[in-house]
Every structure is written in C-alpha cells, then in structure tokens.
Design a protein around this motif. Structure first.
Motif, PDB file in Angstrom:
ATOM      1  N   VAL A  36       0.830  -1.206   0.000  1.00  0.00           N
ATOM      2  CA  VAL A  36       0.000   0.000   0.000  1.00  0.00           C
ATOM      3  C   VAL A  36       0.865   1.257   0.000  1.00  0.00           C
ATOM      4  O   VAL A  36       0.595   2.240  -0.711  1.00  0.00           O
ATOM      5  N   ASP A  37       1.943   1.203   0.801  1.00  0.00           N
ATOM      6  CA  ASP A  37       2.841   2.355   0.825  1.00  0.00           C
ATOM      7  C   ASP A  37       3.467   2.599  -0.555  1.00  0.00           C
ATOM      8  O   ASP A  37       3.605   3.751  -1.004  1.00  0.00           O
ATOM      9  N   GLY A  38       3.856   1.510  -1.223  1.00  0.00           N
ATOM     10  CA  GLY A  38       4.425   1.664  -2.559  1.00  0.00           C
ATOM     11  C   GLY A  38       3.429   2.267  -3.540  1.00  0.00           C
ATOM     12  O   GLY A  38       3.755   3.150  -4.336  1.00  0.00           O
ATOM     13  N   ARG A  39       2.183   1.757  -3.442  1.00  0.00           N
ATOM     14  CA  ARG A  39       1.167   2.297  -4.343  1.00  0.00           C
ATOM     15  C   ARG A  39       0.870   3.756  -4.014  1.00  0.00           C
ATOM     16  O   ARG A  39       0.687   4.592  -4.914  1.00  0.00           O
ATOM     17  N   LEU A  40       0.814   4.033  -2.703  1.00  0.00           N
ATOM     18  CA  LEU A  40       0.564   5.420  -2.304  1.00  0.00           C
ATOM     19  C   LEU A  40       1.696   6.332  -2.765  1.00  0.00           C
ATOM     20  O   LEU A  40       1.455   7.464  -3.220  1.00  0.00           O
ATOM     21  N   GLN A  41       2.913   5.864  -2.661  1.00  0.00           N
ATOM     22  CA  GLN A  41       4.041   6.674  -3.125  1.00  0.00           C
ATOM     23  C   GLN A  41       3.983   6.890  -4.642  1.00  0.00           C
ATOM     24  O   GLN A  41       4.256   7.997  -5.145  1.00  0.00           O
ATOM     25  N   ALA A  42       3.621   5.786  -5.364  1.00  0.00           N
ATOM     26  CA  ALA A  42       3.502   5.930  -6.816  1.00  0.00           C
ATOM     27  C   ALA A  42       2.390   6.911  -7.184  1.00  0.00           C
ATOM     28  O   ALA A  42       2.537   7.770  -8.065  1.00  0.00           O
ATOM     29  N   ILE A  43       1.247   6.761  -6.459  1.00  0.00           N
ATOM     30  CA  ILE A  43       0.125   7.670  -6.711  1.00  0.00           C
ATOM     31  C   ILE A  43       0.515   9.101  -6.375  1.00  0.00           C
ATOM     32  O   ILE A  43       0.204  10.059  -7.104  1.00  0.00           O
ATOM     33  N   THR A  44       1.242   9.247  -5.260  1.00  0.00           N
ATOM     34  CA  THR A  44       1.674  10.589  -4.848  1.00  0.00           C
ATOM     35  C   THR A  44       2.631  11.194  -5.864  1.00  0.00           C
ATOM     36  O   THR A  44       2.532  12.377  -6.215  1.00  0.00           O
ATOM     37  N   ALA A  45       3.552  10.353  -6.365  1.00  0.00           N
ATOM     38  CA  ALA A  45       4.491  10.855  -7.365  1.00  0.00           C
ATOM     39  C   ALA A  45       3.751  11.261  -8.659  1.00  0.00           C
ATOM     40  O   ALA A  45       4.043  12.292  -9.272  1.00  0.00           O
ATOM     41  N   THR A  46       2.780  10.400  -9.036  1.00  0.00           N
ATOM     42  CA  THR A  46       1.998  10.731 -10.243  1.00  0.00           C
ATOM     43  C   THR A  46       1.218  12.033 -10.046  1.00  0.00           C
ATOM     44  O   THR A  46       1.165  12.896 -10.921  1.00  0.00           O
ATOM     45  N   MET A  47       0.601  12.145  -8.849  1.00  0.00           N
ATOM     46  CA  MET A  47      -0.156  13.369  -8.566  1.00  0.00           C
ATOM     47  C   MET A  47       0.767  14.577  -8.542  1.00  0.00           C
ATOM     48  O   MET A  47       0.406  15.652  -9.048  1.00  0.00           O
ATOM     49  N   ASP A  48       1.946  14.421  -7.970  1.00  0.00           N
ATOM     50  CA  ASP A  48       2.890  15.543  -7.942  1.00  0.00           C
ATOM     51  C   ASP A  48       3.302  15.945  -9.354  1.00  0.00           C
ATOM     52  O   ASP A  48       3.382  17.151  -9.679  1.00  0.00           O
ATOM     53  N   ARG A  49       3.568  14.941 -10.213  1.00  0.00           N
ATOM     54  CA  ARG A  49       3.975  15.235 -11.579  1.00  0.00           C
ATOM     55  C   ARG A  49       2.849  15.931 -12.346  1.00  0.00           C
ATOM     56  O   ARG A  49       3.065  16.917 -13.046  1.00  0.00           O
ATOM     57  N   ARG A  50       1.633  15.405 -12.182  1.00  0.00           N
ATOM     58  CA  ARG A  50       0.508  15.999 -12.885  1.00  0.00           C
ATOM     59  C   ARG A  50       0.194  17.399 -12.352  1.00  0.00           C
ATOM     60  O   ARG A  50      -0.147  18.305 -13.123  1.00  0.00           O
ATOM     61  N   LEU A  51       0.335  17.553 -11.043  1.00  0.00           N
ATOM     62  CA  LEU A  51       0.117  18.893 -10.492  1.00  0.00           C
ATOM     63  C   LEU A  51       1.170  19.877 -10.991  1.00  0.00           C
ATOM     64  O   LEU A  51       0.865  21.040 -11.270  1.00  0.00           O
ATOM     65  N   SER A  52       2.411  19.384 -11.145  1.00  0.00           N
ATOM     66  CA  SER A  52       3.463  20.238 -11.661  1.00  0.00           C
ATOM     67  C   SER A  52       3.176  20.635 -13.110  1.00  0.00           C
ATOM     68  O   SER A  52       3.312  21.795 -13.506  1.00  0.00           O
ATOM     69  N   GLU A  53       2.759  19.625 -13.917  1.00  0.00           N
ATOM     70  CA  GLU A  53       2.404  19.930 -15.297  1.00  0.00           C
ATOM     71  C   GLU A  53       1.221  20.888 -15.357  1.00  0.00           C
ATOM     72  O   GLU A  53       1.184  21.808 -16.184  1.00  0.00           O
TER      73      GLU A  53
END
Length: 338
Positions: A36-53
């Motif tokens: 779950v932590d890995g998925r949450l980190q992946a989701i967080t990274a994706t959200m961070d990237r999309r928010l940056s874009e």
C-alpha cells in the motif's frame, strides 16, 4: 484416557495456533502495508507530476491571458485615441459647417472643389475659372472643347437641409415644395445667364451639385420632376461622380480633336509637298526637253562631222580630185557643223 489426550492435543494446538496466528497476521499486514505504501508513493508521485504539469500549463495560460489583456488594453487605448480624434474632427466639421453656413462662403467652397476637380481631370488649357461674358455675367467655370461648356457651382442648400432634418411628413412636404421652388429659380438663372451660343457656348450648361445626396434627391426622389424641368431648360445637373464621368468623355473628345488637328496639319503638309513635287516635275520635264533637243542636235552634228571627215580623207588621197570636188561641192558650213 483417549478423550483426555485429545483434549490435551487440542489445547496444545490451540495454544500453538494462538502463538503462530498473530505472527502470520503481522507478516501479512506488514506485506500489505508495504504494498500500500508503494502504491501510495507511486500515486503521490503521479499526482505531484501531474500537479506540476498543471501548474506549468496554468502559468502559461495566465501568461498568455496577461499578454492578451495587455494587448486589449493597448487596443482600447488606440480606440480611445481614435475616438478622441474623431470627436475632434467632428468638432472641426461642425465648425466648418458653421463657417460655410453663409451662402457666399459655401459657394466659395463649392467653387474651390470644382476647380480642384477640373485641375485633376483636364489640362490647364482646357478650362477656365470665373469666365466673364460680354454682358458682365461671370460663370464659375467653363470647359473649352470646340465651344464653351459653362459650369455653375452655387446651389441653394438651406431648404434641402431642412427637408432632410424634418421629423414629420407635413414639415417634409412643406420643405420639399420650397426646395423645388429654389431649384427651379436656380435652373432658370443658369439657363438665362450662362447659355450664350452667340458668345461661343454650347446650348447647354452644367449645374454642379456638391453632394451625391442632393443629386439623388433631384434625380430619383419625390422631387424627380425637377430633373425633367432642368433638361427642358438645357441645364444638366451633375454630382462629383457624374461630372467626373463627363470629364472623362470630354478628355477623350479633346484627344480626338488633337488627332484631327494633327491630321489636318499632315494633310496640309502633304498638299504642300504635292505642290512642290508638281513644280519639280515641270522643271524636270523642261530639263528633259532641253536634253532631248541637245541630243538631236548632237546626232545631226555627228553626221555632218562624219561627212566632213570623209571629204578630208578623200582630199588627202587625191589633191586633183579635191580641186574638182571643191568646184562641184561647197564645204559644210560651220553653222551646219554646230
């Protein structure tokens, strides 16, 4: 004993299960938490990237919107300045209208526009401004073709302006009548004062209207009968546009007159050449006659010279025969030899 042993075995199994089950659950929970932590980190990274874009796109959109806003502000400023200039020009036109309201000033302005139009379309020798007749009348302009075409640029505008500005049919009809009366009076004045065939004019004149609206009202409006009245008086109403068309035709006519004049000059020159050629022909024929006579005299003299030469030869051969021949025949005379 068997029952007791079974109970003891079950109790021992339960105790073992109680010890092993928490450990198993702990391992399962640890593994699940890691996943779950890995998925949450992946989701967080994706959200961070999309928010940056998204931030980048929003910044670009905001920058573009800011540029458009600035451009709109500049255009609004230009529109404001243009509006101010139009307002100033409108005030200037209003002042010009007030200045030109007196008939004399308005007539002078019409003469200026007419003179500029003639200067743009015709050579300087093809027209004249303020042309005076023998009786003292002075027309605003004349066009010099074969004869003179008078042009009057003054026109009554007061009742036309009142007719256009009328806000009800009764006033408009009243001003239409007064406008028609003014136009007829002006047409009669042009026909009487400026159409003078005995002083070199054509049997018609132009009435220059300074506005296309007035010409349209005169030709196509309810007062259209005025056009027929003007034609009956040999007065042709013209606007700036129609006068330009007439001037184009006159320019073509002037070119035709120039061509005809040059053709007449060429014909006169050819007639002069023909006359001189006739004189040359007479002289040439006279010279030929003299040459023909000289040739005949030359042939006759040549014959006499041949005879005389023959007699000289005979005399040289026999002197006795020469004496006899001298007694029998006379020598050729000098006139015959010539």
């Amino acid at each position: 004993m068997t029952l007791l042993a079974t109970v003891i075995v079950l109790m021992a199994g339960g105790a073992a299960l109680a010890v092993w089950l928490p450990r198993l659950l702990d391992r399962l929970l640890s593994s699940r938490n890691s996943e779950v932590d890995g998925r949450l980190q992946a989701i967080t990274a994706t959200m961070d990237r999309r928010l940056s874009e998204l931030d980048t796109k929003v910044d670009r959109r905001l920058e573009h919107a800011s540029e458009q806003t600035n451009a709109i502000h500049r255009q609004l400023g230009d529109v404001g300045r243009a509006t101010q200039q139009l307002a100033e020009q409108a005030r200037g036109l209003g002042e010009l209208q007030q200045i030109l309201r007196p008939p004399k000033a308005r007539g002078g302005f019409g003469e200026l526009l007419l003179g500029q139009l003639l200067a743009d379309r015709l050579p300087a020798t093809a027209y004249a401004l303020q042309y005076g007749f023998d009786g003292g009348e002075r027309v605003d302009a004349v066009i010099k073709v074969d004869r003179l075409v008078p042009i009057d640029s003054k026109f009554p505008l007061d009742n036309f302006e009142r007719m256009v500005a009328a806000d009800n049919d009764i006033d408009r009809q009243q001003f239409e009548k007064t406008f028609a009366r003014d136009v007829k009076i002006h047409i009669d004045a042009i026909s009487t004062k400026y159409i003078r065939p005995d002083e070199g004019t054509y049997d018609f004149a132009f009435m220059y209207l300074p506005s296309e609206a007035i010409y349209y009202e005169l030709a196509c409006g309810k007062t259209g009968a005025l056009l027929e009245y003007a034609h009956g008086k040999r007065v042709l109403p013209v606007s700036p546009t129609t006068l330009t068309a007439y001037l184009q035709v006159i320019v073509l006519g002037l070119k035709g007159l120039q061509i005809e004049q040059h053709a007449q000059e060429v014909m006169a020159y050819c007639a002069q050449l023909q006359k001189e050629f006739g004189k040359f022909k007479e002289d040439f024929e006279l010279v030929g006659t003299h040459l023909d006579r000289a040739q005949k005299k030359f042939l006759e003299s040549e014959k006499h010279l041949g005879k005389f030469e023959t007699k000289l030869d005979q005399a040289a051969e026999s002197p006795a025969e020469l004496a006899v021949s001298a007694e029998a025949h006379e020598l050729p005379r000098a006139a015959d030899a010539a």
